[in-house]
Design a protein around this motif. Structure first.
Motif, PDB file in Angstrom:
ATOM      1  N   PRO A  20       0.892  -1.490   0.166  1.00  0.00           N
ATOM      2  CA  PRO A  20       0.253   0.083   0.603  1.00  0.00           C
ATOM      3  C   PRO A  20       1.077   1.391  -0.178  1.00  0.00           C
ATOM      4  O   PRO A  20       1.027   2.568   1.125  1.00  0.00           O
ATOM      5  CB  PRO A  20      -0.736   0.125   0.969  1.00  0.00           C
ATOM      6  CG  PRO A  20      -0.358  -0.891   2.160  1.00  0.00           C
ATOM      7  CD  PRO A  20       1.229  -1.300   1.925  1.00  0.00           C
ATOM      8  N   LEU A 120      -3.235   5.707   6.839  1.00  0.00           N
ATOM      9  CA  LEU A 120      -3.163   3.947   7.069  1.00  0.00           C
ATOM     10  C   LEU A 120      -2.898   4.000   8.697  1.00  0.00           C
ATOM     11  O   LEU A 120      -2.918   2.635   9.072  1.00  0.00           O
ATOM     12  CB  LEU A 120      -2.059   3.677   6.309  1.00  0.00           C
ATOM     13  CG  LEU A 120      -1.955   3.282   4.480  1.00  0.00           C
ATOM     14  CD1 LEU A 120      -0.239   2.818   4.317  1.00  0.00           C
ATOM     15  CD2 LEU A 120      -3.668   2.329   4.519  1.00  0.00           C
ATOM     16  N   ALA A 163      -3.347  -0.478  -1.484  1.00  0.00           N
ATOM     17  CA  ALA A 163      -4.183   0.569  -0.929  1.00  0.00           C
ATOM     18  C   ALA A 163      -5.962   1.309  -0.826  1.00  0.00           C
ATOM     19  O   ALA A 163      -6.143   0.481   0.147  1.00  0.00           O
ATOM     20  CB  ALA A 163      -3.027   1.890   0.059  1.00  0.00           C
ATOM     21  N   ILE A 167      -8.675  -0.603   1.570  1.00  0.00           N
ATOM     22  CA  ILE A 167      -9.193  -0.114   2.413  1.00  0.00           C
ATOM     23  C   ILE A 167     -10.656  -0.308   1.977  1.00  0.00           C
ATOM     24  O   ILE A 167     -11.834  -0.131   2.864  1.00  0.00           O
ATOM     25  CB  ILE A 167      -8.775   1.812   2.653  1.00  0.00           C
ATOM     26  CG1 ILE A 167      -8.015   1.875   3.460  1.00  0.00           C
ATOM     27  CG2 ILE A 167      -9.884   2.048   3.039  1.00  0.00           C
ATOM     28  CD1 ILE A 167      -6.981   3.063   3.306  1.00  0.00           C
ATOM     29  N   PHE A 252      -1.184  -2.136   9.282  1.00  0.00           N
ATOM     30  CA  PHE A 252      -0.858  -0.700   7.897  1.00  0.00           C
ATOM     31  C   PHE A 252       0.133  -0.026   8.891  1.00  0.00           C
ATOM     32  O   PHE A 252       0.562   1.363   7.880  1.00  0.00           O
ATOM     33  CB  PHE A 252      -2.374  -0.830   8.013  1.00  0.00           C
ATOM     34  CG  PHE A 252      -2.509  -1.569   6.722  1.00  0.00           C
ATOM     35  CD1 PHE A 252      -2.764  -2.262   5.307  1.00  0.00           C
ATOM     36  CD2 PHE A 252      -3.648  -2.182   6.864  1.00  0.00           C
ATOM     37  CE1 PHE A 252      -3.145  -2.783   4.944  1.00  0.00           C
ATOM     38  CE2 PHE A 252      -4.520  -3.077   5.915  1.00  0.00           C
ATOM     39  CZ  PHE A 252      -4.099  -3.886   4.912  1.00  0.00           C
ATOM     40  N   GLY A 256       2.197   3.293   6.690  1.00  0.00           N
ATOM     41  CA  GLY A 256       1.736   4.579   7.392  1.00  0.00           C
ATOM     42  C   GLY A 256       2.964   5.220   7.624  1.00  0.00           C
ATOM     43  O   GLY A 256       3.090   6.363   6.607  1.00  0.00           O
TER      44      GLY A 256
END
Length: 274
Positions: A20, A120, A163, A167, A252, A256
């Motif tokens: 992601p 994230l 990502a 999500i 995640f 992030g």
């Protein structure tokens, strides 16, 4: 672009396509660093080597794509993917020129990379108690299409197709692991369509040539195209296994923080240092 640069870009594609963190952003930054970002063959190469990454998913999950317990399960699986990919095909075609314009400017891409990283950091906590689906077979066509619309957010380079679709899957009550795997599955028709369009249908502005004409223009181009796909395939297999292990253990947040740190560095680099 020389062979060394092609291998580096292919490694980056394989490493980042299913993570992601936006493979497009990383390849754009790399080609910009090499000073080759304006070359038509480089633009084609960055898209066409996704084919290697596609094969990695098919090989790793071959039972999902090729070996079904019953015909009904197989039809249902491909039906979900077929409907889920429609939003990306339609919107991608409509906004292709605008997306192409953004690809030349790394600054907004770095900003999107940072903003996506912030999101994230909170994804796991937000969807913590909303999981009801842990098997791909339980994903309905409606939920698949909704995830397909979420995937369209990745048309803005730096967002990350992975990502956005993961999500979207968690928003549709898929478990973290199931959302990640469905993101892999959805990548196959999405990226295959983009690759075929870029290779066979798209005319590149500077050279006024089709993608396949650029590939066949020289033996060096053919060799780089083949090497790029092979490298992306091998690296993507390793990256997918690594990613599943990381999200199962840590969620995640690591990705992030990576996006925030990398995006900040690139923003500073392209704003003040380059």
């Amino acid at each position: 672009m020389n062979t060394f640069q092609a291998i580096i870009i292919a490694i980056i594609e394989g490493l980042t396509e299913y993570l992601p963190i936006s493979s497009t952003a990383h390849m754009i930054f790399t080609s910009s660093y090499f000073g080759i970002q304006e070359d038509d063959f480089v633009k084609l190469f960055q898209v066409s080597i996704q084919f290697g990454a596609i094969l990695a998913v098919v090989v790793l999950y071959w039972k999902k794509f090729l070996a079904f317990p019953t015909l009904k399960i197989g039809i249902n699986f491909y039906t979900k993917l077929a409907f889920a990919v429609i939003p990306a095909l339609v919107l991608g075609k409509l906004f292709d020129d605008k997306i192409e314009a953004v690809l030349g400017d790394p600054i907004p891409i770095a900003i999107v990379l940072i903003l996506g990283g912030v999101i994230l950091l909170f994804v796991d906590q937000h969807f913590k108690d909303k999981t009801t689906i842990v098997n791909e077979e339980d994903i309905t066509v409606k939920k698949a299409v909704t995830i397909g619309f979420w995937q369209c957010l990745a048309m803005m380079p730096g967002t990350s197709r992975s990502a956005a679709s993961i999500i979207g899957g968690m928003q549709q009550e898929l478990s973290r692991n199931t959302a990640a795997e469905f993101s892999f599955f959805l990548a196959v028709p999405t990226m295959l369509a983009v690759t075929c369009y870029s290779v066979f249908l798209k005319t590149y502005e500077t050279s006024q040539m089709k993608g396949y004409e650029l590939i066949l223009k020289s033996n060096d181009n053919i060799m780089m195209f083949l090497i790029g796909n092979i490298v992306a395939f091998i690296v993507a297999i390793l990256a997918i296994k690594f990613f599943i292990g990381i999200i199962n253990k840590f969620g995640f947040k690591p990705w992030g923080w990576y996006r925030i740190i990398m995006g900040t560095f690139l923003l500073i680099y392209f704003s003040y240092l380059k």
